[in-house]
Design a protein around this motif. Structure first.
Motif, PDB file in Angstrom:
ATOM      1  N   PHE A 100      43.423  37.609  44.172  1.00 14.70           N
ATOM      2  CA  PHE A 100      43.722  38.987  44.556  1.00 14.70           C
ATOM      3  C   PHE A 100      42.886  39.890  43.655  1.00 14.70           C
ATOM      4  O   PHE A 100      43.039  39.866  42.431  1.00 14.70           O
ATOM      5  CB  PHE A 100      45.212  39.292  44.399  1.00 14.70           C
ATOM      6  N   SER A 101      42.007  40.671  44.262  1.00 13.74           N
ATOM      7  CA  SER A 101      41.065  41.464  43.468  1.00 13.74           C
ATOM      8  C   SER A 101      41.741  42.536  42.636  1.00 13.74           C
ATOM      9  O   SER A 101      41.206  42.960  41.607  1.00 13.74           O
ATOM     10  CB  SER A 101      40.028  42.117  44.388  1.00 13.74           C
ATOM     11  N   GLY A 102      42.955  42.986  43.039  1.00 12.99           N
ATOM     12  CA  GLY A 102      43.470  44.227  42.469  1.00 12.99           C
ATOM     13  C   GLY A 102      42.512  45.336  42.870  1.00 12.99           C
ATOM     14  O   GLY A 102      41.787  45.221  43.857  1.00 12.99           O
ATOM     15  N   ASP A 103      42.485  46.411  42.120  1.00  8.80           N
ATOM     16  CA  ASP A 103      41.494  47.464  42.353  1.00  8.80           C
ATOM     17  C   ASP A 103      40.324  47.222  41.414  1.00  8.80           C
ATOM     18  O   ASP A 103      40.506  47.129  40.191  1.00  8.80           O
ATOM     19  CB  ASP A 103      42.095  48.843  42.099  1.00  8.80           C
ATOM     20  N   LEU A 104      39.130  47.125  41.964  1.00  7.84           N
ATOM     21  CA  LEU A 104      37.941  46.842  41.168  1.00  7.84           C
ATOM     22  C   LEU A 104      37.273  48.140  40.726  1.00  7.84           C
ATOM     23  O   LEU A 104      37.151  49.090  41.506  1.00  7.84           O
ATOM     24  CB  LEU A 104      36.948  46.003  41.978  1.00  7.84           C
ATOM     25  N   LEU A 107      40.170  34.961  49.298  1.00  9.06           N
ATOM     26  CA  LEU A 107      40.059  36.173  48.505  1.00  9.06           C
ATOM     27  C   LEU A 107      40.678  37.339  49.266  1.00  9.06           C
ATOM     28  O   LEU A 107      40.289  37.631  50.399  1.00  9.06           O
ATOM     29  CB  LEU A 107      38.589  36.485  48.215  1.00  9.06           C
ATOM     30  N   PHE A 108      41.644  37.998  48.627  1.00 14.88           N
ATOM     31  CA  PHE A 108      42.237  39.221  49.173  1.00 14.88           C
ATOM     32  C   PHE A 108      41.639  40.380  48.372  1.00 14.88           C
ATOM     33  O   PHE A 108      41.954  40.562  47.199  1.00 14.88           O
ATOM     34  CB  PHE A 108      43.761  39.183  49.059  1.00 14.88           C
ATOM     35  N   ILE A 109      40.751  41.134  49.032  1.00  9.56           N
ATOM     36  CA  ILE A 109      39.963  42.119  48.313  1.00  9.56           C
ATOM     37  C   ILE A 109      40.256  43.544  48.780  1.00  9.56           C
ATOM     38  O   ILE A 109      40.404  43.801  49.981  1.00  9.56           O
ATOM     39  CB  ILE A 109      38.447  41.803  48.449  1.00  9.56           C
ATOM     40  N   GLU A 110      40.348  44.453  47.814  1.00  9.24           N
ATOM     41  CA  GLU A 110      40.555  45.867  48.142  1.00  9.24           C
ATOM     42  C   GLU A 110      39.338  46.402  48.890  1.00  9.24           C
ATOM     43  O   GLU A 110      38.218  45.915  48.723  1.00  9.24           O
ATOM     44  CB  GLU A 110      40.804  46.676  46.874  1.00  9.24           C
ATOM     45  N   ILE A 156      42.312  44.084  52.299  1.00  6.73           N
ATOM     46  CA  ILE A 156      43.566  44.822  52.084  1.00  6.73           C
ATOM     47  C   ILE A 156      43.227  46.148  51.401  1.00  6.73           C
ATOM     48  O   ILE A 156      42.077  46.430  51.081  1.00  6.73           O
ATOM     49  CB  ILE A 156      44.566  44.016  51.218  1.00  6.73           C
ATOM     50  N   HIS A 157      44.246  46.984  51.195  1.00  8.64           N
ATOM     51  CA  HIS A 157      44.107  48.202  50.405  1.00  8.64           C
ATOM     52  C   HIS A 157      42.962  49.075  50.917  1.00  8.64           C
ATOM     53  O   HIS A 157      42.034  49.415  50.186  1.00  8.64           O
ATOM     54  CB  HIS A 157      43.879  47.839  48.934  1.00  8.64           C
ATOM     55  N   GLY A 158      43.031  49.454  52.192  1.00  2.51           N
ATOM     56  CA  GLY A 158      42.007  50.326  52.753  1.00  2.51           C
ATOM     57  C   GLY A 158      42.424  50.828  54.125  1.00  2.51           C
ATOM     58  O   GLY A 158      43.261  50.216  54.790  1.00  2.51           O
ATOM     59  N   GLU A 159      41.847  51.940  54.527  1.00  2.70           N
ATOM     60  CA  GLU A 159      42.110  52.468  55.865  1.00  2.70           C
ATOM     61  C   GLU A 159      41.319  51.655  56.884  1.00  2.70           C
ATOM     62  O   GLU A 159      40.171  51.268  56.641  1.00  2.70           O
ATOM     63  CB  GLU A 159      41.716  53.942  55.925  1.00  2.70           C
TER      64      GLU A 159
END
Length: 465
Positions: A187-191, A211-214, A432-435
């Motif tokens: 999980f990338s978290g916020d890079l 990989l789950f990437i923001e 993930i974590h995006g529009e």
């Protein structure tokens, strides 16, 4: 077979909450953040899973959209182990205490107004209270250290790597075995960005089966940081030399520390006209003290400041104003002040008092150094408003407005793709974590530049590993 389900930050930016369910039955939650903006009303709803059945909570970093619902999780029965870096734990205490106090205050205000209408029973209680936050930090927890594997369950270990986003932020690797075969989900978290002023570079990750990437800025590349720094310095100098005051709405964590670092650079390089600088935000002051405490985990410039001065951010012209009366006294200064105050999007807090006292003066300026969401006062000003209403008074905007967009704590499309390119082994890619509209563009860029397919994760969708 193991799978991941996302109960937040799926086709939206906020509310990060991702559940890894292993074949053994172990449930690992990565983050439990608050929804913000248009999705804010989702916070009071059910999680979509039973908090009592979660065995382990891993926290990537302490921004509210990654930690903001953890007290609610505990309130509804979570009693498992929490793992995060030590700076993340301490920053989370600052963030969550502030959040709880604001919610309690808002509840009391709404309740008093409802009482006068005889409608007090219709006022929903706060999502959680200060007591709920205190209970959270009584739970068992373990501090993760960067690049040091940590066994968290039979056959399961986690490894935190520096994500370069804010102090203590991490990319999380989870290693487990399934039918005797070792697997890794990341999980990338916020890079962060590769040229951030305060935080160090983003650490590489060697492999991931999934990989789950923001994808916050997966659709674009940021403006040059050097150009943004130059614009910032020119705006400050020009305003002070014109006998005006500089007002900077700033987010308490990371952005405020960047601004302080730049002002200290200017002071040391004799680029800064004589002035008084005020950090007028109790939360930002507490966060800044924590950044200083963990100076060894900051970027090279901050570490150099500490070696040479014994202080990362402090210098003679800087004042911290925690007390309300000290904050009010800033308004007595006619010229030569730089005021850094929250909130970052001007939705509340002390920045409104400074706006009321200074927006009408053409000698002054406002420097926006962060994103202004749609519907906020900050966005209204950035888009060219000539009048604003603050505390029931109409204020004419004559101050010069600067919008400097290069100070982002999130990697842009180029940074995200280059980070993925350095993987020695990269399997599934889940966004993930995006529009969604930005994720569609990011997905195309991944296909074109990496030759790999990426999947946009939907709410509650099972992603088998």
């Amino acid at each position: 077979m193991a799978f991941v389900r996302s109960f937040g930050a799926a086709e939206v930016v906020t509310g990060s909450c991702h559940m890894l369910r292993l074949k053994s039955g172990i449930r690992i939650l990565v983050d439990c953040g608050m929804f913000q903006g248009r999705e804010e009303e989702w916070n009071a709803g059910p999680f979509g899973f039973d908090p009592k059945k979660v065995d382990l909570l891993l926290i990537t970093h302490a921004h509210l959209d990654h930690v903001g619902r953890i007290p609610k999780l505990v309130k509804e029965g979570f009693e498992g182990m929490i793992v995060a870096t030590k700076p993340t734990f301490e920053l989370a205490q600052v963030v969550l205490m502030d959040s709880a106090k604001l919610m309690e205050e808002e509840f009391r205000t709404r309740y008093r107004k409802a009482q006068r209408r005889g409608e007090e029973k219709q006022v929903p209680p706060p999502l959680y209270t200060v007591e709920d936050v205190e209970n959270l930090f009584l739970l068992p927890h373990t501090y993760a250290r960067y690049d040091k594997p940590l066994k968290v369950a039979k056959g399961v270990r986690v490894l935190f790597r520096n994500a370069g986003h804010i102090l203590g932020s991490a990319t999380v690797e989870i290693d487990y075995k399934e039918e005797g075969v070792g697997k890794t989900v990341v999980f990338s978290g916020d890079l962060g960005t590769p040229h951030d002023i305060v935080t160090p570079y983003v650490a590489d990750v060697p492999k991931a089966d999934a990989l789950f990437i923001e994808s916050t800025y997966g659709d674009r590349n940021h403006k040059s940081l050097k150009k943004s720094v130059r614009e910032f310095k020119e705006a400050v100098r020009k305003t002070l030399l014109n006998r005006g005051n500089v007002i900077i709405p700033s987010f308490a964590i990371e952005r405020t520390q960047e601004v302080l670092c730049l002002l200290k650079q200017m002071y040391r390089n004799r680029e800064l006209p004589h002035c008084k600088i005020f950090l007028d935000s109790p939360m930002a002051i507490r966060a800044t003290h924590l950044f200083s405490k963990y100076h060894n985990e900051l970027g090279p410039e901050c570490r150099r400041f500490y070696r040479e001065d014994g202080d990362v951010f402090g210098f003679p012209w800087l004042r911290f104003t925690s007390d309300v009366e000290d904050s009010k006294r800033i308004n007595e200064i006619e010229r030569g002040a730089v005021i850094i105050a929250g909130s970052g999007m001007c939705t509340g807090g002390r920045i409104l008092h400074h706006f009321k006292n200074r927006l009408w003066n053409e000698r002054n300026c406002v420097i926006f150094v962060g994103y202004q969401a749609e519907g906020t006062l900050g966005r209204h000003i950035v888009e060219g408003a000539q009048w604003v209403r603050i505390y029931n008074e109409d204020i004419r905007i004559r101050a010069k407005i600067y919008t400097i967009n290069g100070f982002s704590a999130h990697a842009d499309q180029r940074g995200l793709i280059e980070w993925m390119r350095r993987f020695e082994k990269l399997g599934k890619i889940a966004l993930i974590h995006g529009e969604k509209e930005k994720q569609l563009l990011f997905k195309k860029a991944i296909r074109k530049q990496l030759g790999k397919r990426a999947h946009i994760v939907r709410y509650k969708e099972k992603i088998f590993l």
